[in-house]
Enzyme design. Sequence first.
Site, PDB file in Angstrom:
ATOM      1  N   ASP A 294      15.118  97.541  16.870  1.00 56.37           N
ATOM      2  CA  ASP A 294      13.822  97.433  16.181  1.00 56.37           C
ATOM      3  C   ASP A 294      13.778  98.408  14.996  1.00 56.37           C
ATOM      4  O   ASP A 294      12.766  99.058  14.758  1.00 56.37           O
ATOM      5  CB  ASP A 294      12.682  97.730  17.169  1.00 56.37           C
ATOM      6  CG  ASP A 294      11.335  97.197  16.670  1.00 56.37           C
ATOM      7  OD1 ASP A 294      11.327  96.336  15.764  1.00 56.37           O
ATOM      8  OD2 ASP A 294      10.293  97.647  17.178  1.00 56.37           O
TER       9      ASP A 294
ATOM     10  N   LYS B 194      13.214  99.543  11.494  1.00 59.94           N
ATOM     11  CA  LYS B 194      12.365  99.133  10.368  1.00 59.94           C
ATOM     12  C   LYS B 194      11.728 100.404   9.815  1.00 59.94           C
ATOM     13  O   LYS B 194      11.759 101.457  10.488  1.00 59.94           O
ATOM     14  CB  LYS B 194      11.312  98.123  10.822  1.00 59.94           C
ATOM     15  CG  LYS B 194      10.434  98.585  11.963  1.00 59.94           C
ATOM     16  CD  LYS B 194       9.495  97.476  12.412  1.00 59.94           C
ATOM     17  CE  LYS B 194       8.673  97.918  13.618  1.00 59.94           C
ATOM     18  NZ  LYS B 194       7.819  96.875  14.130  1.00 59.94           N
TER      19      LYS B 194
ATOM     20  N   ASN C 298       9.752 102.899  11.907  1.00 57.27           N
ATOM     21  CA  ASN C 298      10.426 103.647  12.977  1.00 57.27           C
ATOM     22  C   ASN C 298      11.410 104.691  12.455  1.00 57.27           C
ATOM     23  O   ASN C 298      12.226 105.217  13.197  1.00 57.27           O
ATOM     24  CB  ASN C 298      11.118 102.670  13.937  1.00 57.27           C
ATOM     25  CG  ASN C 298      10.104 101.857  14.725  1.00 57.27           C
ATOM     26  OD1 ASN C 298       8.970 102.305  14.900  1.00 57.27           O
ATOM     27  ND2 ASN C 298      10.485 100.683  15.199  1.00 57.27           N
TER      28      ASN C 298
ATOM     29  N   ASP D  98      10.677 105.048  18.519  1.00 60.62           N
ATOM     30  CA  ASP D  98      10.348 103.756  19.148  1.00 60.62           C
ATOM     31  C   ASP D  98      11.557 103.054  19.778  1.00 60.62           C
ATOM     32  O   ASP D  98      12.167 102.167  19.165  1.00 60.62           O
ATOM     33  CB  ASP D  98       9.636 102.825  18.146  1.00 60.62           C
ATOM     34  CG  ASP D  98       9.065 101.604  18.869  1.00 60.62           C
ATOM     35  OD1 ASP D  98       9.166 101.541  20.106  1.00 60.62           O
ATOM     36  OD2 ASP D  98       8.515 100.718  18.178  1.00 60.62           O
TER      37      ASP D  98
ATOM     38  N   THR E 290      11.428  92.217  14.471  1.00 55.76           N
ATOM     39  CA  THR E 290      10.527  91.951  13.347  1.00 55.76           C
ATOM     40  C   THR E 290      11.271  91.076  12.340  1.00 55.76           C
ATOM     41  O   THR E 290      12.345  91.472  11.868  1.00 55.76           O
ATOM     42  CB  THR E 290      10.106  93.303  12.705  1.00 55.76           C
ATOM     43  OG1 THR E 290       9.535  94.111  13.736  1.00 55.76           O
ATOM     44  CG2 THR E 290       9.101  93.088  11.597  1.00 55.76           C
TER      45      THR E 290
END
Length: 361
Positions: A139, A141, A144, A161, A180
Site C-alpha cells: 500500500d 503511496k 504512507n 501503515d 489504491t
Amino acid sequence: MAVFKPDNVEDLYEIGEVLGSGHFGEVRRVRERASGTSWAGKFMKIRKSACTHLGVERSCVEQEVEILHTLQHPNIVALKDVFESRAEVVLILEFVNGGELFDFIADKEMLLESEAIEFMKQILEGLGFMHSKNIGHFDLKPENIMLSDNVSQNPNIKLIDFGLAHHFQQDEEYRSSSGTPQYIAPEVIKKEPLSTTADMWSIGVITYILLSGLSPFQGETNEETLTNVLAMKYEFYAQFFSTTSSMAKDFIQKLLVENPNDRMTAEESLLHPWIKPITRKQAAKRNRSSINMKSFKRFNARRKWKMSYNMVRMCNRLVQLRLLCKGNADADPLQRQCESDVEDTESKPASLLRRRLSSSS
Ligand code: ATP
C-alpha cells in the site's frame, strides 16, 4: 491467537488530538503519563461478527502487529505497545512528527533531483530491509511516506501503515486485490500471485509523480485508471519532464515493468546510477536536473483536496449509518452491532476499492 495488553490505555496515556484517520479508525497523539513522551495511538475497531463488514478482522490486526515487531529499521515506524479492550485494539506507535513527504516538498520553491534522491534512498533502504524479511507493504503511496520531523534540514523518512502488508512464508502463493488504483501493480489487478516486487511498481509510480507532478496511469475514474495500468499506458510528456534527467527516466522505466520478475528490486534500485552515480558526469547531471515544482504543487494540492472531500463523505455516511442502525436496532439484533462501527457502504470486502476513501485516485 496473540494476546495484547488488557490494560485501559487511558490509565497509561493521555489521549490527545487526531493526527489522521484511516479506514478502520483514528490515529491520535497520545502522551505517556509516566514519561511525558508523545506517541501515536492507532485506534482500530475490531469486527464483532462474521456477518458484518464493519471494523477490522482481529487476525489482520495480529498480522500488522507481527509485521511491525519484525521491522525495526530507522525508516520504518516503530511499534511500542499494543492494548486491547472489548471493542478495539490500540497500537502505540512512534510519533512521526514531520507530516507527509509530499507536503514537505510542495512547500519548497525548488528541489534538485539530487535532493529528491536523498529521500528516495531512504524509502528504498526501508523497503529493502522489509523485503529482505520477506514482507511486502502493498500500500505504498504518498500518504504512507512520512517524515520524522519538519524542522531539520534533512528529516528521516518513515514508512507507515502496514494494514495491507504481508509476511510471505516459504513457497507461499499469496494473492490480494487490495490497494489504491493509482499505485497498484498490474499483477494485483489480474489477481496473480504476488511478491515483494509489487511494491517496486508503486515506487516507479511515486517517482514519476515526484518528478513531474503527473500521475502516470490516472484516469477519470478508478476503472479507467486500472485499465491504463493493465495497458501499461504511460509516457514521459516533454512539457512535464523537460527538467528531468535521462537517468531518472531510466530508473522509472526499470520499475514500471509488466513482468514482476524483470522489475528492479529495492537492492538493485539502490545501485542504479540515478541513486548511486558511478561517474562524475552522472553525479553532475543530477545536480542540473530538478523536479517540476509548479506541476508537483498542483498535484499535491489536488491530492489534499480529494482527501478532505473523501473524509467529509465518509463522515456523512457514518452519520447516516448510525441513524439507520439506531432506527432498526429494535427490529434486528444483528444490526445493533454496527452502532459503534464505520464503513464505506460502497466498499466490497477486500476489494481494490477498499482503500478508495483514503486514496487520492
Ligand atoms: P488507510 O485506510 O488510509 O490505509 P489506516 O487505517 O491503515 O489508513 P494509517 O494509514 O496507519 O491508518 O494512519 C492514518 C493516518 O494517521 C496517516 O495517514 C497519518 O496521517 C496518521 N498517522 C499514522 N501513523 C502515524 C504516526 N505514527 N505518527 C503520526 N501520524 C500518523
